[in-house]
Design an enzyme around this catalytic site. Sequence first.
Site: not given
Length: 694
Positions: A253-255
Amino acid sequence: MLLSAWAAACGDDDTFAPPPGPVYRNPAASVEARVEDLLSRMTLEEKIAQMHGVPITDSQNVNGTPENARLGIPGFHMVDGMRGVSITTGTATAFPVGSGRGATFDPDLETRVGEAIGAEARAKGYDVLLAPTINLLRHPRWGRAQETYGEDPLHMGVMAVGFIRGVQQQVIASAKHLALNSIEDTRMRVSVTVDERTLREVYLPHFKRAVDAGVGSIMCAYPKVNGVYSCQNTHLLHDILLGEWGFDGFVESDWLSATRSTVPSALAGLDIEMPYPHFYGQPLVDAVNGGSVSVDVIDAAVRRILRAKFRFGVFDGKPPLNPATVVESPAHTALALEVERKAIVLLKNDGAALPLSRASLRRVAVVGVLADTVNLGDTGSSDARSSYAITPLAGIQKHAGAVEVVNLSHNTLSAAELQQVGAADAAVVAVGLTYADEGEGQQVTPSIGDRKTLDLSADQQQLILDVASHNPRTIVVLEGGSAIIVEGFVDRVAALLMAWYPGTEGGNAIAEVLFGDVNPSGKLDVTVPRTADQLPPFVNDKSNVDYTYYHGYRYVDKNGLEPRYPFGFGLSYTTFAVSNLRLAASTIAPNGEVRASVDVKNTGTLSGDEVVQLYVGYDGSRVDRAVRDLKAFQRVTLAPGQTKTVVFTVPATDLAFWDVAANTFVVEPISYLLEAGSSSRDLPVEARVAVVAR
Ligand code: BGC
């Protein structure tokens, strides 16, 4: 099972005796055998511990995943690096930004950039590079426009594959952000509405190319696509990425806050929650124990993670770390210079204002704050800085020879200074954007995010007009991440260059182009409009936006608009002629390929590079299609008078449209118009090929 895996790995040699110890520790065993062996030894908790970043309480291995000491499984060590390895690790070679590298139209050069950044990442102890950024530039106001290769899906895909091939000689690349992540100010909440055809034909093809090229990892994005967050979007992850494309790397996932759930994310195919366990970790263990996520789903995710660790040598701790000397090595610095030389786009050059001749010039005035500013781009996650950077002023001073350089590197000139401008033989004005105008959202306070306007600031426009009214040989050097509207001043200046955010050696490359040591050869990877209404609207203040089928050159072409500078455009100090488009066959099968060749001649007196471009239009399609789409391109170097033949191969499948009813790509049996030339609006030769069902 284990024995058969051994047999598969070792061939038929029955004299072979496996070494003692488990299969997964044997580097000679096949990747799949090692994965299965290791998976069979892991508890549920151990498996799920592979599926998230290190807990927030663990200051070790920030932006990484935990290791498993019992089984000796290393964690991932992830680092950003679209223009160079992240400044959070100290200095590194800062290359020109992605949009500048896109303007080189040179995927082989991009492979070398990828390898250099990958090598520096590995020297610093990382095994996953969180790049390339391949969200299509739907609109140049997007704050992260600079990170991507531009507005065209084919070009984006080809450049991305170049980069990935280079990176993955060293570390794992992660193509990001799947998908439709091209607005900053609302990126955490926006839902992008897109129809299936637009998704398939415009916003996903470059991700598909990355997957086909073997990218090890894909990062899912913050925004929602059609109402569902990307990292739990079953259609994007489960159906398309994992199902149709057969992606066998891992998805992270993105952060902060791109992961929004436990069960839907796991079922959709999110393998790793970054950067900390919140929805994964114990909640995922509970979901499995409670029966809402099956162990098979967990096993499939962990397989993808372990596969990458074996395939890319992370598990075996090899190849060993690179020596620290590769970071900012002379070779990498020289590469940054080479890239910027090929990235600079000459947009205007009236009366051969450029190049500046050292022999005939006595004095050049260098004007504008940006002339003496290190301007490498965003300070968000793509921030990379080198231990030095050459400004345009420094580059001009170094390359000026006996020419006197008058330093007027500020934005408001006094009457006396304007007289100095008038007394010079030429004036170079450096203007454009900085990290304060465009960048990633919510990385710094106050957040920069999307550009407010496509225009240059009023003071810089006034500066250009003031200089131009005192010196007829006024040359404007633009810096920035994408298209800047130039209508307020372009007719008043003699020459205009786009230098992007030019990297550590930028000032040298700019000076070499100004003095003619380097012949400019970059081509626009974005459309430069005359007015903002030549582009689709940019909506960065609403929770819902529509991504319609057309943007960029496809939008201006469809609507019969005349942009200031079209996609693919860029001048040279020499001239080229493209002629003689020939086809290997004028009919092809739906599973065949178009083979076309075209001659390109250097008709001027200097050697130079031309980027020959091949576009395709569609006659009599049963669906609405673009006037033309870029289908192939090639950069060629030509001596004066030299002619080369460029050969293009386009698989017929690249001519397909997404048939919504049939839910698949379809190659129509129609006539296709091929056009070749020097930009999307300079296409002197054409030919037709028919696809015929046999
Ligand atoms: C960015 C990603 C980046 C990540 C880690 C996020 O905010 O959107 O591109 O890789 O941070 O720094």
